[in-house]
Design an enzyme around this catalytic site. Structure first.
Site, PDB file in Angstrom:
ATOM      1  N   ARG A 184       0.781  -1.239   0.000  1.00 37.80           N
ATOM      2  CA  ARG A 184       0.000   0.000   0.000  1.00 37.80           C
ATOM      3  C   ARG A 184       0.814   1.290   0.000  1.00 37.80           C
ATOM      4  O   ARG A 184       0.246   2.370  -0.087  1.00 37.80           O
ATOM      5  CB  ARG A 184      -1.004   0.045   1.167  1.00 37.80           C
ATOM      6  CG  ARG A 184      -1.965  -1.113   1.173  1.00 37.80           C
ATOM      7  CD  ARG A 184      -3.221  -0.796   1.925  1.00 37.80           C
ATOM      8  NE  ARG A 184      -3.012  -0.640   3.350  1.00 37.80           N
ATOM      9  CZ  ARG A 184      -3.995  -0.360   4.202  1.00 37.80           C
ATOM     10  NH1 ARG A 184      -5.229  -0.203   3.750  1.00 37.80           N
ATOM     11  NH2 ARG A 184      -3.745  -0.243   5.482  1.00 37.80           N
ATOM     12  N   ASP A 185       2.138   1.208   0.102  1.00 38.48           N
ATOM     13  CA  ASP A 185       2.926   2.444   0.055  1.00 38.48           C
ATOM     14  C   ASP A 185       4.240   2.230  -0.692  1.00 38.48           C
ATOM     15  O   ASP A 185       5.286   2.740  -0.285  1.00 38.48           O
ATOM     16  CB  ASP A 185       3.189   2.961   1.466  1.00 38.48           C
ATOM     17  CG  ASP A 185       3.572   4.442   1.491  1.00 38.48           C
ATOM     18  OD1 ASP A 185       3.239   5.161   0.515  1.00 38.48           O
ATOM     19  OD2 ASP A 185       4.202   4.892   2.468  1.00 38.48           O
ATOM     20  N   LEU A 186       4.182   1.482  -1.782  1.00 36.69           N
ATOM     21  CA  LEU A 186       5.384   1.311  -2.604  1.00 36.69           C
ATOM     22  C   LEU A 186       5.747   2.634  -3.260  1.00 36.69           C
ATOM     23  O   LEU A 186       4.905   3.293  -3.867  1.00 36.69           O
ATOM     24  CB  LEU A 186       5.144   0.273  -3.689  1.00 36.69           C
ATOM     25  CG  LEU A 186       5.302  -1.205  -3.342  1.00 36.69           C
ATOM     26  CD1 LEU A 186       5.115  -2.034  -4.599  1.00 36.69           C
ATOM     27  CD2 LEU A 186       6.652  -1.490  -2.705  1.00 36.69           C
TER      28      LEU A 186
ATOM     29  N   THR B 242       0.922   7.048  -0.079  1.00 37.47           N
ATOM     30  CA  THR B 242       1.390   8.228  -0.796  1.00 37.47           C
ATOM     31  C   THR B 242       0.559   8.376  -2.066  1.00 37.47           C
ATOM     32  O   THR B 242       0.608   7.519  -2.947  1.00 37.47           O
ATOM     33  CB  THR B 242       2.883   8.071  -1.140  1.00 37.47           C
ATOM     34  OG1 THR B 242       3.612   7.807   0.072  1.00 37.47           O
ATOM     35  CG2 THR B 242       3.415   9.347  -1.777  1.00 37.47           C
TER      36      THR B 242
END
Length: 208
Positions: A69-71, A108
């Site tokens: 969920r935040d790569l 992000t």
């Protein structure tokens, strides 16, 4: 354990302010953000090496029903041996099964997939979208959309414009362009999963 995931060793709580310190594997080469910030990398052999390692990590996570969920480039760390490892699992989500979906709006925004930005339920393909955006950034040294001034501007750019692609005038081969296109299809159902991306001819054709 997965060699493409940054190892966690221990955690300590400071009794004075209840802050938590986490001890993880030391990655002495910084992050992939450094490559983006210095103009990107045109070598397809290097890009394939990075992609292969990240996809091994993603394939492992998705097999374990984890959505990162935040790569983003700053969360993909490297060391002096050339290893690339996924880090920062502060907002990852554990799904009940491989067909389950997340609904929480965290992460992000610039790396969120169309389904996430529009408020739909999402799953593993959202990580693949972020990976595709990262690959474009690594190759070109810049984010593929005009940097937004607001969430709604970003939403409009991603939802209304065609899917991003590697620029055709910078000498990238047809196989890498196809590989990236498979990652950033605007329909999550049409995005190729991490396991199958590892079988793509572009990755297999590059020197190890």
């Amino acid at each position: 354990p997965c060699p493409q995931i940054v190892s966690f060793y221990d955690a300590f709580v400071d009794p004075l302010d209840a802050s938590v310190s986490i001890v993880v594997e030391y990655m002495d080469g910084g992050s992939l953000q450094d490559i983006v910030d210095t103009g990107g990398c045109r070598s397809e052999a290097v890009l394939a090496n990075i992609a292969h390692r990240v996809l091994l990590g993603l394939s492992f996570l998705h097999r374990e029903r984890q959505v990162h969920r935040d790569l983003k480039p700053a969360n993909l760390l490297i060391n002096q041996r050339g290893d690339v490892k996924i880090s920062d699992f502060g907002i990852s989500s554990q799904l009940d099964n491989t067909s389950a979906f997340c609904e929480t709006f965290v992460g992000t925004t610039c790396y969120m997939s169309p389904e996430r930005l529009s408020g739909e339920a999402y799953s593993f393909p959202a990580d693949v979208w972020a990976f595709g955006i990262i690959m474009i950034e690594l190759a070109t040294g810049k984010y593929p959309y005009k940097m937004p001034n607001s969430y709604f501007e970003l939403l409009g750019s991603i939802m209304d414009n065609p899917a991003p692609a590697l620029p055709s005038d910078q000498g990238f081969s047809a196989p890498i362009c196809e590989f990236v296109a498979m990652c950033v299809d605007k329909s999550p159902n049409l995005r190729v999963n991490a396991k199958d991306l590892l079988k793509h001819p572009w990755l297999r054709s590059q020197p190890a």
